[in-house]
Design a protein around this motif. Structure first.
Motif, PDB file in Angstrom:
ATOM      1  N   SER A 289       0.983  -1.307  -0.253  1.00  0.00           N
ATOM      2  CA  SER A 289       0.462  -0.117  -0.011  1.00  0.00           C
ATOM      3  C   SER A 289       1.104   0.824   0.171  1.00  0.00           C
ATOM      4  CB  SER A 289      -0.717   0.001   1.503  1.00  0.00           C
ATOM      5  OG  SER A 289      -1.679  -0.904   1.022  1.00  0.00           O
ATOM      6  N   SER A 290       1.695   1.109  -0.041  1.00  0.00           N
ATOM      7  CA  SER A 290       2.828   2.136   0.422  1.00  0.00           C
ATOM      8  C   SER A 290       3.591   2.373  -1.193  1.00  0.00           C
ATOM      9  CB  SER A 290       3.901   2.281   1.477  1.00  0.00           C
ATOM     10  OG  SER A 290       4.698   1.083   1.359  1.00  0.00           O
ATOM     11  N   ALA A 291       3.632   1.512  -1.616  1.00  0.00           N
ATOM     12  CA  ALA A 291       3.952   2.196  -2.572  1.00  0.00           C
ATOM     13  C   ALA A 291       3.488   2.529  -4.529  1.00  0.00           C
ATOM     14  CB  ALA A 291       4.172   0.626  -3.705  1.00  0.00           C
ATOM     15  N   PRO A 292       4.075   3.654  -5.353  1.00  0.00           N
ATOM     16  CA  PRO A 292       3.388   4.197  -5.755  1.00  0.00           C
ATOM     17  C   PRO A 292       1.666   3.368  -6.441  1.00  0.00           C
ATOM     18  CG  PRO A 292       5.519   4.183  -7.311  1.00  0.00           C
ATOM     19  CD  PRO A 292       5.909   3.347  -5.549  1.00  0.00           C
ATOM     20  N   LEU A 293       0.816   3.966  -7.071  1.00  0.00           N
ATOM     21  CA  LEU A 293      -0.127   3.980  -7.483  1.00  0.00           C
ATOM     22  C   LEU A 293      -0.060   2.838  -8.631  1.00  0.00           C
ATOM     23  CD1 LEU A 293      -3.724   3.597  -7.225  1.00  0.00           C
ATOM     24  CD2 LEU A 293      -3.954   5.673  -8.435  1.00  0.00           C
ATOM     25  N   GLN A 294      -0.985   1.953  -8.299  1.00  0.00           N
ATOM     26  CA  GLN A 294      -1.060   0.783 -10.069  1.00  0.00           C
ATOM     27  C   GLN A 294      -2.000   0.102  -9.976  1.00  0.00           C
ATOM     28  OE1 GLN A 294       1.995  -2.243 -10.345  1.00  0.00           O
ATOM     29  NE2 GLN A 294       2.870  -1.791 -12.762  1.00  0.00           N
TER      30      GLN A 294
ATOM     31  N   LEU B 127     -11.913  -0.509 -10.967  1.00  0.00           N
ATOM     32  CA  LEU B 127     -10.924  -0.823 -10.778  1.00  0.00           C
ATOM     33  C   LEU B 127     -10.146  -2.058  -9.530  1.00  0.00           C
ATOM     34  CD1 LEU B 127      -9.601   2.697  -9.896  1.00  0.00           C
ATOM     35  CD2 LEU B 127      -8.982   1.804 -11.877  1.00  0.00           C
ATOM     36  N   ARG B 128      -9.298  -2.370  -9.348  1.00  0.00           N
ATOM     37  CA  ARG B 128      -8.764  -3.919  -9.256  1.00  0.00           C
ATOM     38  C   ARG B 128      -6.857  -2.495  -8.783  1.00  0.00           C
ATOM     39  NH1 ARG B 128      -6.219  -8.809  -7.452  1.00  0.00           N
ATOM     40  NH2 ARG B 128      -4.396  -8.191  -6.304  1.00  0.00           N
ATOM     41  N   ILE B 129      -6.718  -2.518  -7.790  1.00  0.00           N
ATOM     42  CA  ILE B 129      -5.738  -2.619  -6.721  1.00  0.00           C
ATOM     43  C   ILE B 129      -4.583  -2.986  -6.949  1.00  0.00           C
ATOM     44  CG2 ILE B 129      -5.018  -0.413  -5.380  1.00  0.00           C
ATOM     45  CD1 ILE B 129      -7.020   0.606  -6.195  1.00  0.00           C
TER      46      ILE B 129
ATOM     47  N   MET C 148      -2.354   5.573 -18.089  1.00  0.00           N
ATOM     48  CA  MET C 148      -1.456   5.343 -18.667  1.00  0.00           C
ATOM     49  C   MET C 148      -1.304   5.741 -20.531  1.00  0.00           C
ATOM     50  SD  MET C 148       1.627   3.353 -16.052  1.00  0.00           S
ATOM     51  CE  MET C 148       2.412   3.968 -16.706  1.00  0.00           C
ATOM     52  N   SER C 149      -2.376   4.924 -21.008  1.00  0.00           N
ATOM     53  CA  SER C 149      -2.490   4.737 -22.029  1.00  0.00           C
ATOM     54  C   SER C 149      -2.671   5.768 -23.215  1.00  0.00           C
ATOM     55  CB  SER C 149      -3.819   4.142 -22.630  1.00  0.00           C
ATOM     56  OG  SER C 149      -4.579   4.079 -22.590  1.00  0.00           O
ATOM     57  N   ASN C 150      -3.287   7.086 -22.409  1.00  0.00           N
ATOM     58  CA  ASN C 150      -2.911   7.798 -23.185  1.00  0.00           C
ATOM     59  C   ASN C 150      -2.676   9.570 -22.277  1.00  0.00           C
ATOM     60  OD1 ASN C 150      -5.270   8.155 -21.861  1.00  0.00           O
ATOM     61  ND2 ASN C 150      -6.825   8.156 -22.415  1.00  0.00           N
TER      62      ASN C 150
ATOM     63  N   ASP D 184      -6.241  -0.436 -19.593  1.00  0.00           N
ATOM     64  CA  ASP D 184      -5.424   0.828 -18.969  1.00  0.00           C
ATOM     65  C   ASP D 184      -4.896   0.408 -17.175  1.00  0.00           C
ATOM     66  OD1 ASP D 184      -3.858   2.603 -19.394  1.00  0.00           O
ATOM     67  OD2 ASP D 184      -5.612   4.184 -19.715  1.00  0.00           O
ATOM     68  N   THR D 185      -3.797   1.173 -17.383  1.00  0.00           N
ATOM     69  CA  THR D 185      -2.930   1.209 -16.041  1.00  0.00           C
ATOM     70  C   THR D 185      -3.282   2.432 -15.269  1.00  0.00           C
ATOM     71  OG1 THR D 185      -1.547  -0.342 -16.190  1.00  0.00           O
ATOM     72  CG2 THR D 185      -1.325   0.884 -14.529  1.00  0.00           C
ATOM     73  N   VAL D 186      -3.710   2.597 -14.024  1.00  0.00           N
ATOM     74  CA  VAL D 186      -4.073   3.960 -13.474  1.00  0.00           C
ATOM     75  C   VAL D 186      -3.301   4.451 -12.429  1.00  0.00           C
ATOM     76  CG1 VAL D 186      -5.572   5.045 -12.139  1.00  0.00           C
ATOM     77  CG2 VAL D 186      -6.302   4.148 -13.763  1.00  0.00           C
ATOM     78  N   THR D 187      -2.748   5.812 -12.543  1.00  0.00           N
ATOM     79  CA  THR D 187      -1.281   5.622 -11.530  1.00  0.00           C
ATOM     80  C   THR D 187      -1.476   7.285 -10.716  1.00  0.00           C
ATOM     81  OG1 THR D 187       0.978   5.423 -10.968  1.00  0.00           O
ATOM     82  CG2 THR D 187       0.278   6.438 -13.731  1.00  0.00           C
ATOM     83  N   ASP D 188      -0.305   7.265 -10.141  1.00  0.00           N
ATOM     84  CA  ASP D 188      -0.678   8.679  -9.350  1.00  0.00           C
ATOM     85  C   ASP D 188       0.137   9.560  -9.877  1.00  0.00           C
ATOM     86  OD1 ASP D 188       0.073  10.411  -7.843  1.00  0.00           O
ATOM     87  OD2 ASP D 188       0.901   9.638  -5.681  1.00  0.00           O
ATOM     88  N   ALA D 189      -0.332  10.703 -10.483  1.00  0.00           N
ATOM     89  CA  ALA D 189      -0.048  11.680 -11.629  1.00  0.00           C
ATOM     90  C   ALA D 189       1.382  12.139 -10.752  1.00  0.00           C
ATOM     91  CB  ALA D 189      -0.542  13.282 -12.423  1.00  0.00           C
ATOM     92  N   ASP D 190       2.066  12.391  -9.388  1.00  0.00           N
ATOM     93  CA  ASP D 190       2.562  13.224  -8.886  1.00  0.00           C
ATOM     94  C   ASP D 190       3.857  12.292  -8.724  1.00  0.00           C
ATOM     95  OD1 ASP D 190       1.406  15.409  -8.535  1.00  0.00           O
ATOM     96  OD2 ASP D 190       0.100  15.178  -6.780  1.00  0.00           O
ATOM     97  N   ARG D 191       3.264  10.996  -8.433  1.00  0.00           N
ATOM     98  CA  ARG D 191       4.272   9.652  -7.784  1.00  0.00           C
ATOM     99  C   ARG D 191       3.808   8.443  -9.174  1.00  0.00           C
ATOM    100  NH1 ARG D 191       5.723   6.144  -2.857  1.00  0.00           N
ATOM    101  NH2 ARG D 191       3.028   6.264  -2.430  1.00  0.00           N
ATOM    102  N   PRO D 192       4.565   8.867 -10.354  1.00  0.00           N
ATOM    103  CA  PRO D 192       4.118   7.009 -11.345  1.00  0.00           C
ATOM    104  C   PRO D 192       4.782   5.460 -10.206  1.00  0.00           C
ATOM    105  CG  PRO D 192       4.801   9.068 -12.340  1.00  0.00           C
ATOM    106  CD  PRO D 192       5.127   9.668 -10.646  1.00  0.00           C
ATOM    107  N   CYS D 193       4.214   4.647 -11.479  1.00  0.00           N
ATOM    108  CA  CYS D 193       5.065   3.872 -11.361  1.00  0.00           C
ATOM    109  C   CYS D 193       5.776   3.830 -12.608  1.00  0.00           C
ATOM    110  CB  CYS D 193       3.281   2.659 -10.944  1.00  0.00           C
ATOM    111  SG  CYS D 193       2.124   2.509 -12.244  1.00  0.00           S
TER     112      CYS D 193
END
Length: 601
Positions: free
Chosen positions: A190-195, A213-215, A229-231, A275-284
């Motif tokens: 849970s502390s890693a960058p969002l994926q 979503l599945r986190i 991440m795709s667009n 598609d993959t969703v990630t944190d805009a400030d701390r991307p995976c």
């Protein structure tokens, strides 16, 4: 928020009609998520068409709280999947969101084509598979036979199979315990960058797109900036939560969870399944594997019955597109039917679903043209073009060669119907590549055949030949060369562009003959004869004639000389000739529908 140790993510996979939605109903009912007075069958299926046909079109998710026999509380995330071959990509994304799968086998029908293909999908994603034999309460249930097939066809341990009756609720408690004990807990930090993986989405008219979503890593919370991440589009999360039939808001979703986010996204087209969703400030670092653009394989044009309804049809398609990102359409026009839209679909079922939804939900009266596939045409200039619309087919003299898409069709059938099914496949230009006897009673056939041949009546005829016992599954392989011709249908000497079809040369005569016969039955008789012709270029290959109505001009001519009668008949003949020159034929809507049904069932 439940710790990942107490979360179980699972899906139910099965062939069509093996009781997937009924089993989901029992699991939800047992967990008391919904009061009995609000409960209805197929509770996860929201559309009327899903209920009537007994199919799942849109996958759903639901979080089921469960207290195990050891007293621990668990959160079981059920990701429901569509069962039909047209939606295989959605199934693969849903499977990717889980750690385990309940593989449902009908005790009366055994292992069928999509049971196998869905199991291979689950194995590709390393899921823990729990075999479940359903419908054990039926008189025709053959439990030892089903166990034998699970061992021989699926390679699973038949002793691990659970016996349930989803209809009566038998064996549901044991199933819950098996989900908790046999499916592993999700891993993730849970502390890693969002994926996070998008496995579905739906449109809410008040809140915009709800993304399912599945986190896998990290966490998502309200106010967080996320990136697709795709667009590379970025949004701010407005709310996050879990599915308990209704959307239940939560402070955050952490690794291992299945839930939803709402982030002010306006159209479903902006969200891509897989598609993959990630944190805009701390991307995976890397997106999750398996993402691909969903491409339509079947094409057809839609026209309003009344050309004044064009704008209404356009807004209906726009609203439908909000809910179904896989629908592709562009403007089209026809001399016979006016303005309309050329649409792309994932398959024939998808086409039927869109047609029914337009008619029911949006009250549209529409005409569909004959479905077609995308052909690859090599021109003599060396250029290669893709054509799915007969109106865009180039002149015969400019074409060097043509190719059409092929599929690998897998059919599992009782041996009784083997001969008739092989005849049907050969008639559809299929080439047998494999034949495996699964046991004394069942055989698996694998054919390479053109996708265009499956479009019209293959599935219906397969079901009627095998009395519903044969199962069919396919995947698209590649393009192979073909002899392609454009079949034109002429009414009264004029080509009707909406009835034109691209067909294999060897089938052109048969197709033209059937279309002409169908039209003859559908076109109302006029005061003059109407020739209906099927032609390739200027060469007419089939013809039928709608005979003229005759007004009895001799009714008021009683007695007298024969020359008086002849004079009246000659006068009528002249009038008919003149009428034929200026007379236009009206085509009823039923004529277009009749053309789509190429063979009598």
């Amino acid at each position: 928020m439940a710790e990942t140790v107490n979360i179980r993510n699972f899906c139910i996979i099965a062939h069509i009609d093996h009781g997937k939605s009924t089993l989901a109903d029992r699991l939800i009912q047992k967990a008391d998520i919904v009061e009995d007075r609000y409960f209805k069958d197929q509770i996860l299926d929201n559309m009327d068409i899903e209920r009537e046909r007994g199919i799942t079109i849109k996958s759903q998710a639901v979080a089921i709280p469960y207290t195990a026999s050891d007293g621990k509380e668990y959160l079981l995330n059920l990701v429901d999947t569509p069962g039909h071959v047209d939606f295989t990509y959605e199934v693969s994304r849903a499977i990717n969101s889980c750690e385990g799968a309940l593989l449902l086998v009908d005790a009366t029908q055994g292992v069928q084509a999509q049971t196998l293909s869905n199991m291979y999908l689950a194995l590709e994603h390393d899921l823990e598979i729990i075999p479940v034999i359903n419908k054990i309460d039926m008189a025709a249930a053959d439990i030892p036979g089903a166990k034998q097939q699970i061992e021989r066809d699926l390679g699973l341990n038949p002793e691990d199979a659970l016996l349930v009756s989803a209809k009566q609720g038998t064996g549901i408690d044991e199933l819950f315990e098996a989900i908790v004990t046999r499916i592993p807990a999700p891993s993730g930090d849970s502390s890693a960058p969002l994926q996070a993986l998008i496995f579905d989405c739906h449109y809410d008219p008040y809140r915009g797109v709800v993304v399912h979503l599945r986190i896998f890593q990290g966490r998502v919370r309200k106010g967080m900036k996320i990136r697709f991440m795709s667009n590379n589009s970025e949004y701010e999360v407005e709310t996050a939560g879990v599915f308990k039939l209704a959307l239940v808001e939560q402070d955050e979703l952490s690794a291992g969870s299945v839930g939803y986010i709402i982030a002010g996204i306006k159209t479903v087209g902006d969200v891509r399944v897989g598609d993959t969703v990630t944190d805009a400030d701390r991307p995976c670092d890397t997106p999750l594997p398996g993402f691909r653009e969903v491409k339509p394989v079947v094409f057809s044009s839609i026209y309003p019955v009344d050309s004044n309804d064009y704008e209404e049809l356009r807004s209906s398609l726009e609203k439908l597109k909000l809910n179904d990102a896989s629908l592709v359409y562009e403007k089209d026009s026809s001399a016979a039917l006016g303005f309309g839209f050329r649409c792309g679909f994932l398959g024939l079922l998808h086409l039927e679903v869109i047609q029914e939804r337009l008619e029911r939900e949006f009250d549209q009266s529409i005409i569909f043209t004959a479905p077609s596939v995308k052909y690859r045409i090599q021109l003599k200039t060396g250029e290669s073009i893709m054509v799915d619309n007969p109106t865009e087919y180039p002149d015969e003299g400019k074409i060097e060669s043509a190719e059409e898409p092929y599929i690998r069709a897998s059919i599992i059938t009782p041996t009784t119907y083997l001969g008739n099914i092989m005849t049907l496949c050969m008639e559809k230009r299929g080439v047998q590549t494999n034949m495996t006897y699964l046991d004394e009673k069942r055989v698996e056939l694998v054919y390479d055949m053109p996708l265009a041949e499956v479009l019209f009546d293959f599935y219906d005829r397969l079901k009627s030949i095998s009395r519903g016992y044969a199962s069919f599954d396919y995947d698209i392989t590649d393009y192979k060369s073909t002899e392609l011709v454009k079949l034109d249908i002429l009414l009264n000497g004029k080509a009707v562009d909406a009835l034109s079809q691209l067909v294999y040369k060897g089938n052109a005569y048969e197709r033209a003959r059937v279309v002409c016969e169908r039209l003859k039955d559908e076109i109302p008789r006029q005061q003059f004869k109407i020739p209906i012709q099927g032609s390739i270029g200027s060469h007419v290959i089939a013809r039928e004639t709608v005979n003229a109505l005759r007004k009895d001009v001799l009714a008021k001519c009683y007695g007298g000389d024969i020359s008086r009668k002849r004079k009246l008949l000659e006068k009528q003949k002249e009038g008919k000739k003149r009428m034929k020159m200026v007379g236009d034929v009206e085509l009823p809507q039923s004529a277009f529908l009749a053309v789509l049904k190429t063979k009598d069932d």
